[in-house]
Structure formats: structure tokens, C-alpha cells
Design a protein around this motif. Structure first.
Motif, PDB file in Angstrom:
ATOM      1  N   UNK A   1       0.825  -1.202   0.000  1.00  0.00           N
ATOM      2  CA  UNK A   1       0.000   0.000   0.000  1.00  0.00           C
ATOM      3  C   UNK A   1       0.866   1.261   0.000  1.00  0.00           C
ATOM      4  N   UNK A   2       2.119   1.101   0.400  1.00  0.00           N
ATOM      5  CA  UNK A   2       3.066   2.216   0.433  1.00  0.00           C
ATOM      6  C   UNK A   2       4.132   2.075  -0.649  1.00  0.00           C
ATOM      7  N   UNK A   3       3.918   1.165  -1.600  1.00  0.00           N
ATOM      8  CA  UNK A   3       4.917   0.875  -2.629  1.00  0.00           C
ATOM      9  C   UNK A   3       5.306   2.142  -3.385  1.00  0.00           C
ATOM     10  N   UNK A   4       6.574   2.215  -3.802  1.00  0.00           N
ATOM     11  CA  UNK A   4       7.033   3.407  -4.518  1.00  0.00           C
ATOM     12  C   UNK A   4       6.446   3.493  -5.933  1.00  0.00           C
ATOM     13  N   UNK A   5       5.994   2.372  -6.462  1.00  0.00           N
ATOM     14  CA  UNK A   5       5.364   2.367  -7.781  1.00  0.00           C
ATOM     15  C   UNK A   5       3.866   2.587  -7.608  1.00  0.00           C
ATOM     16  N   UNK A   6       3.354   3.669  -8.191  1.00  0.00           N
ATOM     17  CA  UNK A   6       1.955   4.030  -7.957  1.00  0.00           C
ATOM     18  C   UNK A   6       0.982   2.991  -8.508  1.00  0.00           C
ATOM     19  N   UNK A   7       1.363   2.273  -9.546  1.00  0.00           N
ATOM     20  CA  UNK A   7       0.457   1.260 -10.102  1.00  0.00           C
ATOM     21  C   UNK A   7       0.252   0.093  -9.123  1.00  0.00           C
ATOM     22  N   UNK A   8       1.268  -0.197  -8.338  1.00  0.00           N
ATOM     23  CA  UNK A   8       1.138  -1.235  -7.312  1.00  0.00           C
ATOM     24  C   UNK A   8       0.179  -0.753  -6.226  1.00  0.00           C
ATOM     25  N   UNK A   9       0.343   0.508  -5.807  1.00  0.00           N
ATOM     26  CA  UNK A   9      -0.579   1.072  -4.809  1.00  0.00           C
ATOM     27  C   UNK A   9      -1.999   1.058  -5.337  1.00  0.00           C
ATOM     28  N   UNK A  10      -2.158   1.416  -6.618  1.00  0.00           N
ATOM     29  CA  UNK A  10      -3.489   1.439  -7.223  1.00  0.00           C
ATOM     30  C   UNK A  10      -4.107   0.044  -7.263  1.00  0.00           C
ATOM     31  N   UNK A  11      -3.315  -0.948  -7.601  1.00  0.00           N
ATOM     32  CA  UNK A  11      -3.825  -2.324  -7.660  1.00  0.00           C
ATOM     33  C   UNK A  11      -4.303  -2.787  -6.280  1.00  0.00           C
ATOM     34  N   UNK A  12      -3.539  -2.479  -5.252  1.00  0.00           N
ATOM     35  CA  UNK A  12      -3.948  -2.838  -3.885  1.00  0.00           C
ATOM     36  C   UNK A  12      -5.235  -2.088  -3.534  1.00  0.00           C
ATOM     37  N   UNK A  13      -5.254  -0.818  -3.820  1.00  0.00           N
ATOM     38  CA  UNK A  13      -6.413   0.022  -3.519  1.00  0.00           C
ATOM     39  C   UNK A  13      -7.684  -0.518  -4.164  1.00  0.00           C
TER      40      UNK A  13
ATOM     41  N   UNK B   1      -5.287   3.267   6.061  1.00  0.00           N
ATOM     42  CA  UNK B   1      -4.559   3.345   4.796  1.00  0.00           C
ATOM     43  C   UNK B   1      -5.406   4.025   3.725  1.00  0.00           C
ATOM     44  N   UNK B   2      -6.693   3.740   3.703  1.00  0.00           N
ATOM     45  CA  UNK B   2      -7.572   4.391   2.718  1.00  0.00           C
ATOM     46  C   UNK B   2      -7.549   5.909   2.899  1.00  0.00           C
ATOM     47  N   UNK B   3      -7.516   6.355   4.140  1.00  0.00           N
ATOM     48  CA  UNK B   3      -7.459   7.799   4.399  1.00  0.00           C
ATOM     49  C   UNK B   3      -6.127   8.375   3.928  1.00  0.00           C
ATOM     50  N   UNK B   4      -5.049   7.649   4.123  1.00  0.00           N
ATOM     51  CA  UNK B   4      -3.734   8.127   3.655  1.00  0.00           C
ATOM     52  C   UNK B   4      -3.707   8.230   2.127  1.00  0.00           C
ATOM     53  N   UNK B   5      -4.404   7.310   1.456  1.00  0.00           N
ATOM     54  CA  UNK B   5      -4.444   7.361  -0.008  1.00  0.00           C
ATOM     55  C   UNK B   5      -5.121   8.629  -0.507  1.00  0.00           C
ATOM     56  N   UNK B   6      -6.007   9.211   0.273  1.00  0.00           N
ATOM     57  CA  UNK B   6      -6.636  10.470  -0.133  1.00  0.00           C
ATOM     58  C   UNK B   6      -5.621  11.597  -0.237  1.00  0.00           C
ATOM     59  N   UNK B   7      -4.463  11.407   0.388  1.00  0.00           N
ATOM     60  CA  UNK B   7      -3.400  12.422   0.352  1.00  0.00           C
ATOM     61  C   UNK B   7      -2.172  11.907  -0.387  1.00  0.00           C
ATOM     62  N   UNK B   8      -2.367  10.955  -1.264  1.00  0.00           N
ATOM     63  CA  UNK B   8      -1.257  10.421  -2.055  1.00  0.00           C
ATOM     64  C   UNK B   8      -0.798  11.490  -3.039  1.00  0.00           C
ATOM     65  N   UNK B   9       0.470  11.436  -3.398  1.00  0.00           N
ATOM     66  CA  UNK B   9       0.997  12.438  -4.334  1.00  0.00           C
ATOM     67  C   UNK B   9       0.521  12.212  -5.771  1.00  0.00           C
ATOM     68  N   UNK B  10      -0.007  11.013  -6.064  1.00  0.00           N
ATOM     69  CA  UNK B  10      -0.478  10.688  -7.413  1.00  0.00           C
ATOM     70  C   UNK B  10      -1.999  10.863  -7.480  1.00  0.00           C
ATOM     71  N   UNK B  11      -2.425  11.667  -8.431  1.00  0.00           N
ATOM     72  CA  UNK B  11      -3.854  11.979  -8.567  1.00  0.00           C
ATOM     73  C   UNK B  11      -4.712  10.733  -8.794  1.00  0.00           C
ATOM     74  N   UNK B  12      -4.222   9.778  -9.567  1.00  0.00           N
ATOM     75  CA  UNK B  12      -4.990   8.550  -9.837  1.00  0.00           C
ATOM     76  C   UNK B  12      -5.258   7.770  -8.556  1.00  0.00           C
ATOM     77  N   UNK B  13      -4.327   7.807  -7.635  1.00  0.00           N
ATOM     78  CA  UNK B  13      -4.503   7.117  -6.348  1.00  0.00           C
ATOM     79  C   UNK B  13      -5.559   7.843  -5.531  1.00  0.00           C
TER      80      UNK B  13
END
Length: 172
Positions: free
Chosen positions: A53-65, A87-99
Motif C-alpha cells: 500500500x506504500x509501494x514506490x510504484x503508484x500502479x502497485x498502490x493502485x492495484x492494492x487500492x 490506509x484508505x485515508x492516507x491514499x486520499x493524500x497520495x501524491x499521485x492523482x490517480x490514487x
């Protein structure tokens, strides 16, 4: 017996240095669940899922999400609230817009799954608290989250809690 051999293999694959390998395993989580069962999946793979969920690759984070609603559905509200919700709340503040966008959709699915009372108690306060973030993109994400959740809370919750935030943001 076979399951005992499969879990370490799944864990190793989830920690593979190549993001494509991790993505492929994540994309098959529902099938993994059918083989090893949701309890064992939660117990053994949750630490790996939290790490991804904290992976440096945003596509991995997106897949988990994108698999969070499935896990939440099968593991229940209490498990979600305790293990996956933060973790879902942290994703709302992810640096990647798609996340951030996917996180709002995930919260909508969670609210739909667990109902308006649960959303009122567990999602709405956390989302509304994030409106104080100094970064405008994160505040905009909160507005999207509010619109996503609006249909899954009571009118009273919307009018008393969410609408005042929307009105105050109009001056932002």
C-alpha cells in the motif's frame, strides 16, 4: 498441507523486486482468497498488503487500492476499520492523482457496503477532518470524496456535517 506451501510463495512474490510481478499477484487476490481462504489471507498476507500500500510504484498502490472493497466485504467492517481504513485515508493524500481519485471511489464502495450509519460514524468524520490540509489538491480530493459519499449517508448527515464544509470551501 498444500496451503502451507502456497502462502510463503505468495508472500515471496508480493515482495518481488519487479513491480509487474507484484501487480500480477495482487490482480489475482480474489483467486488466492478462493484457494487459501479469507482468514489465512488476512493473517498471512495483510502485512505484505500493508507494505504494498506504500509501494514506490503508484500502479502497485493502485492495484492494492482497487482490491480493498473485496477484502472489506469479506473481512467485515471491524477488520476494515482497524486494519485497512487508516490506509484508505492516507491514499486520499497520495501524491499521485490517480490514487487519490481511486481512494474516493473505494470509500464510496465501502460506504455502500457497510451502510449509512457506519459511514456516518467511521468515514465522514475522517474525511471532513482532512479539509484542513494546507495543500489545495488534497482539499479538492476531500470535496470529491464528499460528493462520492453523499449518496451513501442520510440526508441529515449530509446537511448537518458535509454541506457546511462544502459551503466553507466555496470561499477557499
Amino acid at each position: 498441507p498444500t496451503i502451507e506451501h502456497l502462502v510463503p510463495v505468495f508472500l515471496n512474490l508480493l515482495r518481488d523486486p519487479y513491480p509487474d510481478v507484484r501487480l500480477n499477484v495482487i490482480s489475482k487476490l480474489d483467486q488466492v482468497n478462493q484457494v487459501i481462504g479469507i482468514e489465512l489471507l488476512a493473517q498471512s498476507l495483510l502485512p505484505a498488503i500493508e507494505e504494498l500500500a506504500e509501494d514506490k510504484h503508484w500502479r502497485v498502490r493502485l492495484a492494492i487500492l482497487e482490491h480493498i472493497p473485496l477484502l472489506a466485504n469479506q473481512l467485515g467492517a471491524e477488520f476494515f476499520q482497524e486494519k485497512l481504513g487508516p490506509q484508505c485515508m492516507r491514499w486520499l493524500e497520495d501524491q499521485v492523482a490517480s490514487i487519490r481519485e481511486a481512494a474516493t471511489k473505494t470509500l464510496q464502495k465501502i460506504a455502500q457496503e457497510f451502510g449509512p450509519e457506519w459511514a456516518k460514524e467511521h468515514l465522514v468524520p475522517q474525511v471532513l477532518a482532512m479539509i484542513k490540509n494546507p495543500h489545495y489538491l488534497y482539499r479538492m480530493t476531500v470535496l470529491v470524496a464528499i460528493s462520492s459519499l453523499a449518496n451513501y449517508v442520510s440526508q441529515e448527515v449530509f446537511v448537518s456535517s458535509m454541506l457546511p464544509v462544502l459551503v466553507s470551501c466555496a470561499k477557499d
